[in-house]
Write a protein that holds these residues in place. Structure first.
Motif, PDB file in Angstrom:
ATOM      1  N   GLU A  93       0.827  -1.202   0.000  1.00 34.60           N
ATOM      2  CA  GLU A  93       0.000   0.000   0.000  1.00 34.60           C
ATOM      3  C   GLU A  93       0.864   1.255   0.000  1.00 34.60           C
ATOM      4  O   GLU A  93       2.038   1.231   0.379  1.00 34.60           O
ATOM      5  CB  GLU A  93      -0.943  -0.005   1.201  1.00 34.60           C
ATOM      6  N   GLU A 154      -1.912  -0.523  -7.039  1.00 35.25           N
ATOM      7  CA  GLU A 154      -2.104   0.699  -6.239  1.00 35.25           C
ATOM      8  C   GLU A 154      -2.993   1.717  -6.950  1.00 35.25           C
ATOM      9  O   GLU A 154      -4.003   2.169  -6.377  1.00 35.25           O
ATOM     10  CB  GLU A 154      -0.758   1.306  -5.859  1.00 35.25           C
ATOM     11  N   TRP A 302      -7.859  -3.123  -0.755  1.00 35.14           N
ATOM     12  CA  TRP A 302      -6.865  -3.821  -1.555  1.00 35.14           C
ATOM     13  C   TRP A 302      -7.241  -5.266  -1.861  1.00 35.14           C
ATOM     14  O   TRP A 302      -7.026  -5.739  -2.979  1.00 35.14           O
ATOM     15  CB  TRP A 302      -5.493  -3.736  -0.877  1.00 35.14           C
TER      16      TRP A 302
END
Length: 349
Positions: A93, A154, A302
């Motif tokens: 992240e 991302e 995510w």
């Protein structure tokens, strides 16, 4: 024995070099990762130019190793790491919160006052041969996913977050202002959320053509000069219920306010590099009952995004137009500025 690794270092605005840096062993809760690929982002351009808000505000300082869009392979685990082992393919992240303050504990670690941000804010990034990273903010990804697609998890997560905040549903027509990488990923995410129609507005013909190939219901070239009228036509005679601004151009905010339907949702996702929006029709926001939100980062999404990419429902690799080496980083910055491609990926090896 301490080893060295090569990394891109931005020492100051428009000053970049490829250097040998110490390759430290992972500490408690950390993982060492061999970087496989890293995407060049508009934020990297802003850091290179010295216009990125964190740097102009004094929150972040040079020198910095940039790179927050990346995929790698685990090569060593520090003490206290149980979820990963050598050979795992992983993505990390951007926002790394302290996980102790009330903001983090509420799930908003992307707004943590003590956060770091990979390759941006007090944390080295992945334009390097290796990176050390906290295991808590790492995610496994299947080796079946192409490296270029994995490197773009991302920005895909950023796009997912914008669509999530806009509460896109199968009832909605969605207008995306911007044909850059985030705009094109927003297109894919809005389709994955089931949007009725997705319309992309931009100014680069080859990117608009890619938007059509990726399933846009319609594309609109800003050179037409009648963006709002064209949006209404493409959306069956009504303004779209959702407009997501992804250009970082303040003038686009004016268009977005005019374009969104009464009672609709307007999400701002571009960063404006300190520029202000003049002439915004604030009365329309109130009288048309428009919801206006900003969308920062990609907290807590995510695993969902990785699932979409692993299943093939979203294909970030479709955006990749060129592959470069670490030594070509500055060339890549120039290509992004020139908008000559769509998305550039750097592979260290």
């Amino acid at each position: 024995m301490r080893r060295n690794m090569r990394a891109v270092v931005i020492d100051a605005p428009r000053s970049v070099a490829l250097r040998n840096l110490a390759d430290e062993a992972p500490g408690f809760g950390e993982v060492s990762i061999r970087v496989l690929a890293t995407g060049i982002c508009g934020t990297d351009v802003e850091i290179f130019d010295g216009t990125m808000p964190y740097f102009t505000m004094g929150m972040a300082r040079y020198p910095v190793v940039p790179g927050h869009e990346w995929v790698g392979e685990v090569i060593a685990c520090g003490e206290g790491v149980a979820r990963f082992q050598c050979g795992d393919r992983v993505v990390g992240e951007c926002s790394v919160g302290c996980m102790q303050c009330t903001v983090c504990l509420a799930g908003n670690y992307h707004r943590c006052p003590n956060r770091t941000e990979t390759g941006i804010l007090n944390r080295p990034g992945a334009f390097a041969e290796t990176i050390r990273f906290p295991a808590l903010f790492l995610h496994k990804i299947s080796r079946d996913v192409p490296i270029e697609a994995a490197a773009l998890i991302e920005p895909s997560a950023v796009a997912f977050n914008g669509v999530r905040i806009a509460a896109v549903s199968p009832r909605d027509d969605v207008a995306i202002l911007g044909d850059g990488p985030i705009g094109l990923l927003l297109l894919q995410m809005a389709r994955a959320f089931g949007a009725r129609r997705v319309i992309v507005v931009g100014g680069t013909p080859h990117r608009l053509a890619l938007a059509e190939r990726l399933g846009a219901h319609a594309v609109i070239d800003i050179a037409d000069g009648r963006v709002v009228e064209r949006l209404v036509e493409a959306a069956g005679g009504e303004r779209p219920a959702v407009v997501i601004e992804a250009t970082g151009n303040p003038a686009a905010v004016n268009t977005a306010v005019e374009a969104v339907a009464p009672g609709g949702r307007l999400v701002l996702q571009g960063l404006f590099a300190g520029r202000k929006a003049d002439g915004v029709d604030l009365d329309r926001i109130v009288t048309a009952d428009i919801m206006l939100r900003g969308a920062l980062g990609s907290p807590g999404v995510w695993d969902d995004v990785i699932g979409l990419v692993e299943s093939g429902r979203v294909d970030p690799a479709a955006l990749v137009s060129e592959r470069l080496k670490l030594a070509d980083f500055e060339k890549g910055i120039g290509l992004v500025k020139a908008r000559s491609g769509v998305k550039l990926v750097v592979e260290p090896a």
